[in-house]
Design a protein around this motif. Structure first.
Motif, PDB file in Angstrom:
ATOM      1  N   THR A  95      31.752  44.919  33.853  1.00 58.63           N
ATOM      2  CA  THR A  95      31.215  46.240  33.558  1.00 58.63           C
ATOM      3  C   THR A  95      31.797  47.243  34.556  1.00 58.63           C
ATOM      4  O   THR A  95      32.552  46.878  35.467  1.00 58.63           O
ATOM      5  N   TRP A  96      31.406  48.523  34.379  1.00 60.90           N
ATOM      6  CA  TRP A  96      31.813  49.528  35.357  1.00 60.90           C
ATOM      7  C   TRP A  96      31.341  49.144  36.758  1.00 60.90           C
ATOM      8  O   TRP A  96      32.012  49.439  37.760  1.00 60.90           O
ATOM      9  N   ALA A  97      30.189  48.496  36.840  1.00 60.49           N
ATOM     10  CA  ALA A  97      29.674  48.091  38.148  1.00 60.49           C
ATOM     11  C   ALA A  97      30.613  47.109  38.826  1.00 60.49           C
ATOM     12  O   ALA A  97      30.848  47.179  40.043  1.00 60.49           O
ATOM     13  N   HIS A  98      31.166  46.165  38.057  1.00 59.95           N
ATOM     14  CA  HIS A  98      32.091  45.196  38.627  1.00 59.95           C
ATOM     15  C   HIS A  98      33.402  45.855  39.028  1.00 59.95           C
ATOM     16  O   HIS A  98      33.980  45.521  40.071  1.00 59.95           O
ATOM     17  N   LEU A  99      33.866  46.797  38.210  1.00 62.85           N
ATOM     18  CA  LEU A  99      35.091  47.511  38.563  1.00 62.85           C
ATOM     19  C   LEU A  99      34.911  48.275  39.865  1.00 62.85           C
ATOM     20  O   LEU A  99      35.747  48.211  40.769  1.00 62.85           O
ATOM     21  N   ARG A 100      33.806  48.999  39.982  1.00 67.51           N
ATOM     22  CA  ARG A 100      33.558  49.786  41.193  1.00 67.51           C
ATOM     23  C   ARG A 100      33.395  48.896  42.416  1.00 67.51           C
ATOM     24  O   ARG A 100      33.994  49.144  43.468  1.00 67.51           O
ATOM     25  N   SER A 101      32.558  47.856  42.291  1.00 65.20           N
ATOM     26  CA  SER A 101      32.294  47.018  43.457  1.00 65.20           C
ATOM     27  C   SER A 101      33.545  46.264  43.883  1.00 65.20           C
ATOM     28  O   SER A 101      33.774  46.040  45.080  1.00 65.20           O
ATOM     29  N   GLY A 102      34.382  45.874  42.912  1.00 60.72           N
ATOM     30  CA  GLY A 102      35.614  45.178  43.263  1.00 60.72           C
ATOM     31  C   GLY A 102      36.588  46.084  43.989  1.00 60.72           C
ATOM     32  O   GLY A 102      37.169  45.698  45.013  1.00 60.72           O
ATOM     33  N   ALA A 146      39.512  46.463  27.500  1.00 61.12           N
ATOM     34  CA  ALA A 146      39.455  45.188  26.788  1.00 61.12           C
ATOM     35  C   ALA A 146      38.447  44.244  27.431  1.00 61.12           C
ATOM     36  O   ALA A 146      37.671  43.557  26.736  1.00 61.12           O
ATOM     37  N   MET A 147      38.418  44.195  28.760  1.00 59.49           N
ATOM     38  CA  MET A 147      37.454  43.338  29.453  1.00 59.49           C
ATOM     39  C   MET A 147      36.025  43.807  29.194  1.00 59.49           C
ATOM     40  O   MET A 147      35.108  42.992  29.026  1.00 59.49           O
TER      41      MET A 147
END
Length: 254
Positions: A68-75, A39-40
């Motif tokens: 994005t996937w980048a934010h999910l991974r980096s978080g 959803a995000m």
């Protein structure tokens, strides 16, 4: 420095247990975490640039930042290493999503802690019920059409057949470079059409602005040396240009 999310090829891990679980979702709550992430993604401000036609202004939501996937991974990868190893896959997702929502001001840590405690005491308590038809339509549209990090035509520094050496950039909170490839030589097998952005900047790691992406072939002896198994085949890796430097070409020139 080896980061906790890039331990491939690291020696001395033989005693660690391996989990061969093949189910995508082991617990029901994991499906909900995946749904929140989807959803995000479907409401992310980045969609304004990636795919024309998403009318985000018509969607009644207060979510107005980029996810994005980048934010999910980096978080998730910014977690303390001990916490990272302790938690399961979707627990890492939950940690990254929660930290992002607090950081962006969508909720406070106190509100998150209070909600956590409330549902611990009443696991069957009903979740907030809101009219989300327009949000659902946008998310479904996103799941059907997707998006793309492609930004313009390719401007590659390397061509198919070029020998390249994988750089060893400073370790940051997030990387897309497997640790076991650093310092090794490979050969470009494919140059992807277009330049591709990465939605977060990794600082000294070099990711962020659009750049070319390659498939690089590595011979097993190059990577594993005397530990190479018999009849081992080559390894192929997709690598951003920032991770590569020039090696010798097929005719031996630089």
């Amino acid at each position: 420095m080896k980061l906790q999310h890039g331990l491939g090829g690291l020696e001395g891990l033989e005693g660690f247990p391996l989990d061969y679980e093949k189910r995508v979702f082991v617990e029901d709550w994991e499906k909900r975490i995946f749904g929140i992430h989807a959803a995000m993604m479907g409401l992310s401000a980045s969609l304004r640039d990636s795919v024309p036609g998403y009318d985000l202004d018509a969607v009644p939501t207060t979510f107005n930042t980029t996810w994005t996937w980048a934010h999910l991974r980096s978080g998730a990868e910014a977690m303390h290493p001990f916490e990272y190893f302790k938690f399961r896959y979707y627990e890492k997702w939950l940690g990254g999503i929660s930290a992002y929502l607090v950081e962006q001001g969508y909720l406070t840590q106190e509100e998150l802690d209070a909600a956590t405690e409330r549902f611990r005491e009443q696991p069957q308590a009903q979740l907030p019920d809101r009219d989300a038809e327009a949000v659902d339509e946008q998310v479904l549209d996103y799941l059907r059409r997707g998006d793309t990090p492609r930004r313009g035509p390719a401007t590659p520094a390397f061509a198919v057949g070029d020998e390249v050496v994988v750089r060893n950039p400073p370790a940051t909170e997030h990387t897309r470079l497997p640790g076991y490839l650093r310092g090794h030589r490979g050969r470009v097998e494919r140059v992807f059409e277009g330049n591709y952005s990465y939605f977060v900047s990794t600082g000294g790691d070099g990711l962020g602005q659009p750049m070319s992406v390659y498939i690089v072939r590595f011979e097993p002896d190059e990577l594993w040396g005397e530990e190479t198994e018999r009849a081992a085949g080559p390894l192929y890796a997709e690598l951003y240009e920032t991770y590569l430097s020039a090696g010798s070409t097929r005719d031996g020139n630089r």
